[in-house]
Enzyme design. Structure first.
Site, PDB file in Angstrom:
ATOM      1  N   GLY A  52       0.833  -1.198   0.000  1.00 11.27           N
ATOM      2  CA  GLY A  52       0.000   0.000   0.000  1.00 11.27           C
ATOM      3  C   GLY A  52       0.866   1.246   0.000  1.00 11.27           C
ATOM      4  O   GLY A  52       2.061   1.184   0.305  1.00 11.27           O
ATOM      5  N   ASP A 230     -15.573 -10.402 -24.389  1.00 12.69           N
ATOM      6  CA  ASP A 230     -16.269 -10.706 -23.136  1.00 12.69           C
ATOM      7  C   ASP A 230     -17.683 -11.228 -23.382  1.00 12.69           C
ATOM      8  O   ASP A 230     -18.068 -12.283 -22.865  1.00 12.69           O
ATOM      9  CB  ASP A 230     -16.318  -9.470 -22.241  1.00 12.69           C
ATOM     10  CG  ASP A 230     -14.940  -8.865 -22.002  1.00 12.69           C
ATOM     11  OD1 ASP A 230     -13.950  -9.583 -22.211  1.00 12.69           O
ATOM     12  OD2 ASP A 230     -14.865  -7.689 -21.631  1.00 12.69           O
TER      13      ASP A 230
END
Length: 520
Positions: A52, A230
């Site tokens: 992070g 997709d």
């Protein structure tokens, strides 16, 4: 998919890469916010704490729930945990270790010196490189922990608990710059978590087919078919599972690429033995988009109009079938979900994707997203297994809102016409020069500016077109494609000469991050 490893996301740039690497090891991985309730985590085979951007001492920095470190799995054994970079620091801080600003920050490749070769670092040879990206570092290991590896600047580069299956690394094993990072994540998934290699295209198809049949029962399903990878794979998977219970609807929203309205109908009527209803609603979409410049408003308008058109089409389908379809299927992928839902809670959503945004809160369909757990390369692998044509599977990604997000600013029919021609030239030349399959995605963008030019003896004041081509594995990160200068010059010349209304062409050399692939 019965064995799962959960990645708790602390806002890392590379979180999606962790999931990909674990899946490449044959184990299903899912990404959850760092604040996920521990009750959900008990069903996991292991937990990875991502990196992070924060220091653990920053005000508002994401915090690891201490309960994660005392979790037991469903089988009663302690939960394996692997902390990466910030994840290591968050874990070690809770366990009594010391984290401080490093004397020498490490960014980039460095040599890893392995002190203990067993367990997490089994098989990692001496002198291999790892990728560091940190300002803080673990300076004192928690009680009951021991050091597994170090670097010249980091005395603690990898650790483990002597009592629990808890491990941590200061470097990033998920990036390709870490020589044996895939091996390290395999060691965690297979040897520490005890997972077998059950995640594969074949296992996904088998399980998802069963799930679709159980979920749908004898109900009818409609699918918005765009002709892209997709929706094509979603259609093939659904058709394999439920056959004639599926009806595909192809909507011309006025935002398609050149020739797409005709080619998609031809392809799917010839290739699939599936009901296909084609609806030309272009005038309705363009009228509602008139004067709208904000990209999020564009997406919502397109999504709402899309559902409205589907409602009307559904009535016709219901009349023909004698029953109303209950399910609306979409080709939503995992990156769509990740980017559309802020995994950190308070952080900002990057953008709303058409497949997961724009739907009204109240609609009569149950949404069916058979691919929402997959990355793009995994979808292509599923498509090959289902026997789809390579020309379909090789198509570059195309956004759900279509050319609306490639005409920057208000969407007008005249702007769309210019963009279609410029985009068609770019794609045609990529194919002609054998470059199309070397890039992840390529397209043209019409900018909301005009520039002065000279054509012959005449002054022009016309539109500017930008070309975008990127290389990527999954679209989560991307680099701009180094297309040959001679090729770009040729494409630019063709666009300016053949597309009346464009007199200047630019090439986008931005990577993701910090930019996104699409401009809107």
């Amino acid at each position: 998919m019965g064995e799962r490893i959960c990645i708790l996301d602390f806002g890392a740039q590379y979180t999606q890469l962790i999931a990909r690497r674990v899946r490449e090891a044959g184990v299903y991985a899912e990404i959850r916010p760092f604040s996920t309730d521990v009750a959900h985590l008990r069903a996991m085979a292991g937990i990875i704490l991502s990196g992070g951007p924060c220091s653990i001492y920053d005000e508002g920095a994401p915090r690891l729930d201490p309960a994660v470190l005392s979790l037991t799995r469903a089988d009663g054994r302690p939960m394996p945990v692997l902390g990466i970079c910030y994840g290591l620091q968050a874990m070690a801080h809770l366990e009594g270790g010391t984290v401080a600003a490093a004397d020498h920050r490490e960014f980039g490749r460095t040599v890893l010196i392995v002190d203990q070769e067993s367990g997490l670092l089994a098989g990692v040879p001496a002198g291999s490189h790892v990728w560091m990206s940190h300002g803080d570092a673990l300076t004192t290991v928690p009680p009951g922990y021991e050091v597994l590896a170090h670097t010249a600047n980091a005395p603690v580069a990898a650790v483990r608990s002597r009592a629990l299956p808890h491990y941590g690394v200061q470097f990033h094993p998920e990036v390709v710059h870490t020589d044996h990072g895939a091996l390290i994540l395999q060691n965690f998934a297979h040897h520490i978590c005890g997972c077998s290699k059950r995640w594969s295209s074949a296992s996904f198809v088998e399980q998802k087919t069963r799930e679709i049949r159980e979920m749908v029962g004898d109900e009818q399903v409609i699918l918005g078919l765009s002709g892209g990878v997709d929706s094509s794979v979603a259609a093939a998977l659904l058709h394999q599972a439920i056959g004639d219970q599926l009806t595909c609807i192809f909507v011309n929203n006025g935002l398609l690429r050149k020739g797409e309205w005709e080619s998609v109908q031809q392809t799917f009527r010839d290739h699939f033995k599936i009901r296909l209803q084609a609806i030309d609603a272009s005038s309705r979409f363009l009228e509602r988009l008139r004067g709208v410049a904000d990209p999020e408003r564009k997406r919502v308008i397109i999504g709402n109009t899309f559902v409205e058109v589907f409602d009307e089409a559904t009535e016709a389908i219901a009349d023909a079938l004698g029953r109303t379809p209950r399910f609306l299927a979409q080709g939503t992928l995992y990156p769509d979900v990740i980017e559309s839902v802020s995994v950190q809670g308070p952080s900002a959503t990057i953008k709303t994707h058409h497949n997961v945004g724009g739907l009204p809160d109240k609609h009569r369909f149950t949404i069916l997203e058979p691919l929402c757990e997959l990355f793009k390369d995994e979808v292509r692998s599923i498509g090959r297994l289902l026997g789809l044509d390579a020309a379909i599977l090789g198509r570059h990604p195309f956004p759900g809102p279509g050319l609306a997000v490639r005409v920057l600013g208000p969407v007008e029919a005249s702007y769309l016409a210019l963009l279609r021609e410029a985009d068609a030239i770019f794609i045609e030349e990529l194919h002609r020069h054998g470059l199309y399959d070397q890039v992840w995605q390529a397209f043209a963008v019409l900018l909301p500016v005009q520039s002065v030019g000279v054509m012959g003896d005449m002054r022009t004041y016309e539109n500017v077109c930008a070309l975008r081509a990127v290389t990527s594995l999954d679209g989560m990160t991307a680099d701009w494609a180094r297309l040959p200068h001679a090729f770009l010059s040729h494409v630019s010349s063709r666009i300016v000469n053949e597309v009346r209304g464009i007199n200047r062409v630019a090439y986008d050399i931005s990577s993701k991050p910090p930019a996104t692939i699409e401009w809107e």
